[in-house]
Design a protein around this motif. Structure first.
Motif, mmCIF file in Angstrom:
data_model
loop_
_atom_site.group_PDB
_atom_site.id
_atom_site.type_symbol
_atom_site.label_atom_id
_atom_site.label_comp_id
_atom_site.label_asym_id
_atom_site.label_seq_id
_atom_site.Cartn_x
_atom_site.Cartn_y
_atom_site.Cartn_z
ATOM 1 N N GLU A 1 0.839 -1.187 0.000
ATOM 2 C CA GLU A 1 0.000 0.000 0.000
ATOM 3 C C GLU A 1 0.881 1.247 0.000
ATOM 4 N N TYR A 2 0.361 2.308 -0.630
ATOM 5 C CA TYR A 2 1.116 3.554 -0.755
ATOM 6 C C TYR A 2 0.221 4.726 -0.354
ATOM 7 N N HIS A 3 0.883 5.779 0.153
ATOM 8 C CA HIS A 3 0.200 7.038 0.471
ATOM 9 C C HIS A 3 0.693 8.105 -0.495
ATOM 10 N N LEU A 4 -0.233 8.854 -1.083
ATOM 11 C CA LEU A 4 0.101 9.897 -2.052
ATOM 12 C C LEU A 4 0.044 11.259 -1.376
ATOM 13 N N SER A 5 1.184 11.953 -1.356
ATOM 14 C CA SER A 5 1.255 13.258 -0.698
ATOM 15 C C SER A 5 0.823 14.361 -1.658
ATOM 16 N N ASP A 6 0.596 15.544 -1.075
ATOM 17 C CA ASP A 6 0.225 16.704 -1.898
ATOM 18 C C ASP A 6 1.391 17.152 -2.777
ATOM 19 N N GLN A 7 2.612 16.733 -2.452
ATOM 20 C CA GLN A 7 3.796 17.091 -3.243
ATOM 21 C C GLN A 7 4.054 16.063 -4.357
ATOM 22 N N PHE A 8 3.034 15.252 -4.628
ATOM 23 C CA PHE A 8 3.115 14.249 -5.693
ATOM 24 C C PHE A 8 4.243 13.252 -5.428
ATOM 25 N N GLU A 9 4.347 12.814 -4.174
ATOM 26 C CA GLU A 9 5.287 11.761 -3.806
ATOM 27 C C GLU A 9 4.490 10.553 -3.324
ATOM 28 N N LEU A 10 4.947 9.388 -3.722
ATOM 29 C CA LEU A 10 4.263 8.152 -3.363
ATOM 30 C C LEU A 10 5.096 7.461 -2.280
ATOM 31 N N HIS A 11 4.534 7.384 -1.048
ATOM 32 C CA HIS A 11 5.251 6.821 0.093
ATOM 33 C C HIS A 11 4.732 5.422 0.390
ATOM 34 N N ARG A 12 5.657 4.516 0.674
ATOM 35 C CA ARG A 12 5.254 3.180 1.098
ATOM 36 C C ARG A 12 4.631 3.257 2.496
ATOM 37 N N VAL A 13 3.582 2.485 2.686
ATOM 38 C CA VAL A 13 2.973 2.378 4.020
ATOM 39 C C VAL A 13 3.668 1.224 4.727
ATOM 40 N N PRO A 14 4.407 1.488 5.796
ATOM 41 C CA PRO A 14 5.182 0.430 6.465
ATOM 42 C C PRO A 14 4.295 -0.718 6.923
ATOM 43 N N GLY A 15 4.825 -1.925 6.825
ATOM 44 C CA GLY A 15 4.143 -3.115 7.315
ATOM 45 C C GLY A 15 3.080 -3.669 6.392
ATOM 46 N N THR A 16 2.921 -3.065 5.201
ATOM 47 C CA THR A 16 1.865 -3.551 4.299
ATOM 48 C C THR A 16 2.401 -4.484 3.211
ATOM 49 N N GLY A 17 3.717 -4.620 3.121
ATOM 50 C CA GLY A 17 4.285 -5.421 2.036
ATOM 51 C C GLY A 17 4.044 -6.905 2.219
ATOM 52 N N LEU A 18 3.633 -7.560 1.165
ATOM 53 C CA LEU A 18 3.397 -9.005 1.167
ATOM 54 C C LEU A 18 4.058 -9.639 -0.055
ATOM 55 N N GLY A 19 4.324 -10.949 0.060
ATOM 56 C CA GLY A 19 4.910 -11.654 -1.079
ATOM 57 C C GLY A 19 6.270 -11.084 -1.447
ATOM 58 N N ILE A 20 6.509 -10.895 -2.747
ATOM 59 C CA ILE A 20 7.813 -10.378 -3.194
ATOM 60 C C ILE A 20 7.993 -8.912 -2.849
ATOM 61 N N LEU A 21 6.942 -8.252 -2.332
ATOM 62 C CA LEU A 21 7.038 -6.857 -1.912
ATOM 63 C C LEU A 21 7.082 -6.734 -0.387
ATOM 64 N N ARG A 22 7.439 -7.832 0.288
ATOM 65 C CA ARG A 22 7.577 -7.753 1.745
ATOM 66 C C ARG A 22 8.570 -6.651 2.105
ATOM 67 N N ASP A 23 8.298 -5.950 3.213
ATOM 68 C CA ASP A 23 9.191 -4.878 3.650
ATOM 69 C C ASP A 23 10.560 -5.443 3.986
ATOM 70 N N LYS A 24 11.584 -4.725 3.561
ATOM 71 C CA LYS A 24 12.964 -5.116 3.841
ATOM 72 C C LYS A 24 13.645 -4.018 4.638
ATOM 73 N N GLU A 25 14.622 -4.411 5.439
ATOM 74 C CA GLU A 25 15.358 -3.433 6.226
ATOM 75 C C GLU A 25 16.104 -2.476 5.305
ATOM 76 N N GLY A 26 16.099 -1.206 5.662
ATOM 77 C CA GLY A 26 16.840 -0.210 4.889
ATOM 78 C C GLY A 26 16.125 0.252 3.645
ATOM 79 N N LEU A 27 14.904 -0.203 3.434
ATOM 80 C CA LEU A 27 14.156 0.186 2.243
ATOM 81 C C LEU A 27 13.568 1.578 2.445
#
Length: 791
Positions: free
Chosen positions: A227-253
């Motif tokens: 899941e991602y959050h879209l800011s007013d500055q047109f930046e797409l931020h990852r929502v921590p803890g939502t990654g699953l499968g091959i998109l699982r959250d990794k350290e330092g990401l």
């Protein structure tokens, strides 16, 4: 009775089991035998090669590998077994894998090995039901007869690949992709549920929701989610803890999506705009299941005010069912298809309606997911028109919204398509779009057209301003066959009616070797010559110099009906004309043979326009036997003399030889060749004195005598003065009557060094077949006189 391969397989297995009984104690041997029976159960008879010792050793090695294992492990070993250490050996490198059974295992392993350029020689992959204790120690291997009983199902995978000394990179790659596979399989249900959550959020029953339900119902293989959050500055931020499968959250990401951040601002702003559902392809290849770019399903998240606040992103692959299902059954696609049919307005079940239906059903399915309905309509109608007009090639381009690739549909005649044509088209498309790499897929059906779908990948955010028609014209040019160019060239050169007639006759006449050596425009002129040879049954020829050839090189083509001319017959003629033959190529164009000779001449400034007719005339006279095959013929190139002008010097020398001149003929030929300017002046003098109604030109004699003073060789000076003397002694000649023979009437008193007694007149007659002199003592011929010392 002969044993079948299946019988031999069973016999080998019995020997292996007997060896186990001999070498292991009874309780353990029974478990090992169950394991070995599973291991070799599905192996094809032709793969049960090698001796029993190696087969036994390999199976026992896997037994030891499987004795301790926990479900969270992935055991990978890549090695070259040696008999001393392992108890068995193989001509190949062995990949041994132990992992819990899960979907797509073999496909994923094959893909990983293929990416490293390795050839797979054999795969054995039994799924073995086992019982283990809490520490992972093997307690029981269920026998094959109880394989449906409850137990842990584990995959033993044995792969034989090309012999490798560096095995660590192979093992590392396999562990990486199997880890991704494990994450995707373990999180599959969670990702499936996440799509259910997205459907509840939408709370609508529109086509977008229908598509998500369709994808959820075994039409989409979930591999990753975030899941991602879209800011007013047109930046797409990852929502921590939502990654699953091959998109699982990794350290330092990092929190910001790097792929989104690479897009230009005007493309990032699109994230705040419709549509709600995004279907696309990513640039990343799947390491799981099949080697395709990952499919992307994006669902925008909207707040109560109707603003886009974020995105749910699913990565995966559409299943095979999605590619084989009718378009009318797939949400979103069916809406686009309906739009195309409505706009086309074809009567239901009419020919055009059926043609459009077939076209859309065979349209690249990935394109149907991504393309907008109006672009689809324009492309589909263009393809229909192509089938009706039978154009040679058509290009349809769709640019990716985010500037990551260009989707190119190319249609070419099916009987023309081959690998070489495809590679030429790839080069054109890569250059035109500034692509980094290209992928293709070919669809061949009963249609007369082959469909090639190219994806040209470009740097993200690329905005290439291209003239698609210009690119199409370039594709037409690079895919034109030799015969196509020949057809156009014949029409241009001969007009439509006669050009078409000639093309039908010669379309398939020229052999592959000729087409490889000569462009089609050359063939147009060769066809002209061939037609003349067939009509007149004469020898055809062409002396020319390719534009890229050296100044002293020439090409000489001979056209001869029905037979190939032996090189031994041609070579002496060409060499006596002053050229060196360096190559010879032959082509049969029934009923004509074409022979092309590569020639070199010592003179580096030959003007092909000046020497072509002279050279060809001399050669044809040689071929017909009208002139002798000797070194005098070199004057054609050295002094641009015609064959009849060369005949003058040859005949004069034959006469001088009768008068007692003691030089060899080769020496005389060389004297003329070394002094071509004087030779031409002597010829001018002959014309001035002997041509009917000619006037005497004493100044020309003086110029020749002055030129002779500069000749450095005394012998050459004497030879040239002999020619000057006999020309001055010539009273009459039949040269200008164009006879098959040449005759001169001489005043013997003016002939240099003529032995005495001298008659009043001498008439010398020459031809390649006979020569002789008639001596007259008076003005009236009385039979002539013969001297016994005349040759």
């Amino acid at each position: 009775m002969a044993h079948t391969p299946k019988d031999k397989n069973a016999e080998l297995l019995e020997k292996i089991l007997a060896m186990i009984d001999d070498r292991f104690p009874a309780p353990e041997s029974q478990q090992i035998k169950h394991f070995v029976q599973h291991f070799y159960h599905a192996v094809a008879p032709e793969d049960m090669h090698g001796n029993v010792t190696n087969l036994y050793g390999a199976a026992v090695a896997y037994w030891h590998l499987a004795r301790q294992y926990t479900p969270d492990q992935t055991k990978v070993r890549v090695y070259n077994p040696q008999f001393e250490q392992e108890g068995w050996q193989s001509p190949h490198t062995i990949v041994s894998i132990l992992i819990k059974d899960m979907p797509f295992l073999i496909d994923t392993i094959r893909m990983a090995l293929n990416r490293q350029g390795l050839t797979v020689h054999l795969i054995i992959y039994p799924v073995i039901p086992v019982h283990r204790d809490e520490q992972g120690q093997l307690c029981q291997v269920l026998p094959p007869s109880l394989s449906q009983a409850k137990g842990n199902y584990e995959s033993i995978i044995h792969v034989e690949i090309d012999k490798q000394t560096e095995t660590a990179p192979i093992a590392h790659e396999l562990k990486t992709v199997l880890s991704e596979l494990r994450m995707a399989v373990d999180d599959w249900q969670k990702m499936h549920d996440k799509m259910g959550e997205a459907l509840q959020e939408l709370e609508t029953s529109n086509e977008d929701c229908e598509f998500l339900r369709w994808a959820q119902a075994n039409h989409f293989t979930f591999l990753g989610y975030r899941e991602y959050h879209l800011s007013d500055q047109f930046e797409l931020h990852r929502v921590p803890g939502t990654g699953l499968g091959i998109l699982r959250d990794k350290e330092g990401l990092g929190e910001i999506s790097p792929s989104f951040a690479q897009l230009p601002l005007h493309l990032r702003k699109l994230a705040h705009q419709p549509p709600l559902l995004l279907l696309n392809k990513t640039k990343a290849h799947s390491n799981i299941h099949r080697p395709a770019h990952l499919d992307y399903i994006g669902i925008k998240r909207i707040n109560k005010e109707g603003n886009v606040t974020g995105e749910r992103r699913f990565l995966g692959l559409y299943t095979s069912a999605a590619y084989h299902q009718l378009t009318a059954e797939i949400p979103l696609i069916r809406r686009k298809i309906k739009y195309v049919f409505e706009k086309a307005g074809f009567r239901h079940r009419s020919h055009k309606h059926q043609a459009l239906f077939y076209l859309l059903e065979t349209y690249p399915r990935d394109e149907l997911f991504q393309i907008d309905q109006e672009t689809l309509r324009q492309t589909a109608m263009g393809i229909l028109q192509l089938q009706e007009r039978q154009q040679p090639i058509r290009l349809f381009v769709r640019a990716d919204t985010y500037g990551r690739f260009f989707s190119c549909l190319v249609y070419v005649p099916r009987d023309r398509y081959d690998t070489e044509i495809r590679q030429r088209m790839e080069s054109v498309l890569l250059e035109a779009f500034g692509g980094t790499h290209i992928e293709f897929n070919v669809w061949l059906s009963e249609s007369v057209l082959a469909q090639i779908h190219f994806i040209v990948y470009t740097p993200t955010g690329s905005c290439v301003d291209c003239d698609f028609k210009d690119i199409e014209n370039k594709l037409v040019e690079v895919t034109r066959e030799w015969q196509d160019v020949l057809h156009d060239a014949l029409l241009e050169h001969n007009g439509e009616e006669h050009g078409t007639h000639l093309f039908r006759r010669y379309e398939k006449a020229f052999p592959v070797a000729y087409r490889a050596d000569f462009s089609a425009p050359y063939a147009v002129y060769d066809i002209e010559t061939i037609e003349k040879v067939i009509e007149n049954e004469h020898l055809g020829m062409s002396l020319y110099r390719p534009i890229e050839a050296l100044d002293n090189s020439l090409r000489f083509k001979l056209f001869h009906a029905k037979s190939h001319i032996p090189l031994s017959q041609i070579l002496p003629m060409l060499e006596n004309m002053g050229v060196k033959v360096i190559s010879e190529r032959s082509y049969e164009v029934p009923p004509i043979w074409i022979q092309e000779f590569g020639l070199l001449h010592h003179e580096k400034s030959l003007d092909i326009s000046q020497i072509k007719d002279v050279f060809q005339d001399v050669f044809v006279r040689l071929w017909q036997g009208d002139i002798e095959n000797d070194g005098f013929n070199r004057l054609a190139l050295a002094a641009q003399l015609t064959w009849r002008e060369i005949l003058i010097f040859r005949a004069y020398w034959k006469y001088l030889r009768q008068t007692g001149a003691n030089f060899s003929q080769k020496y005389v030929e060389q004297a003329l060749l070394n002094n071509p300017t004087i030779a031409k002046s002597l010829l001018d003098l002959f014309y001035a004195r002997c041509k009917p109604r000619a006037t005497q030109n004493n100044s020309l004699v003086q110029e020749i005598e002055k030129s002779l003073d500069s000749v450095s060789s005394l012998d050459e000076d004497r030879i040239l003065r002999l020619f000057l003397g006999v020309i001055l002694a010539t009273l009459r000649t039949n040269y200008f009557q164009d006879k098959a023979y040449l005759s001169f009437k001489f005043d013997p008193n003016k002939v240099p060094d003529l032995p005495k007694p001298r008659p009043m007149f001498e008439i010398f007659v020459y031809s390649p077949h006979v020569e002789g002199v008639h001596l007259r003592g008076g003005k009236v011929a009385r039979g002539g006189l013969r001297w016994s010392d005349r040759l």
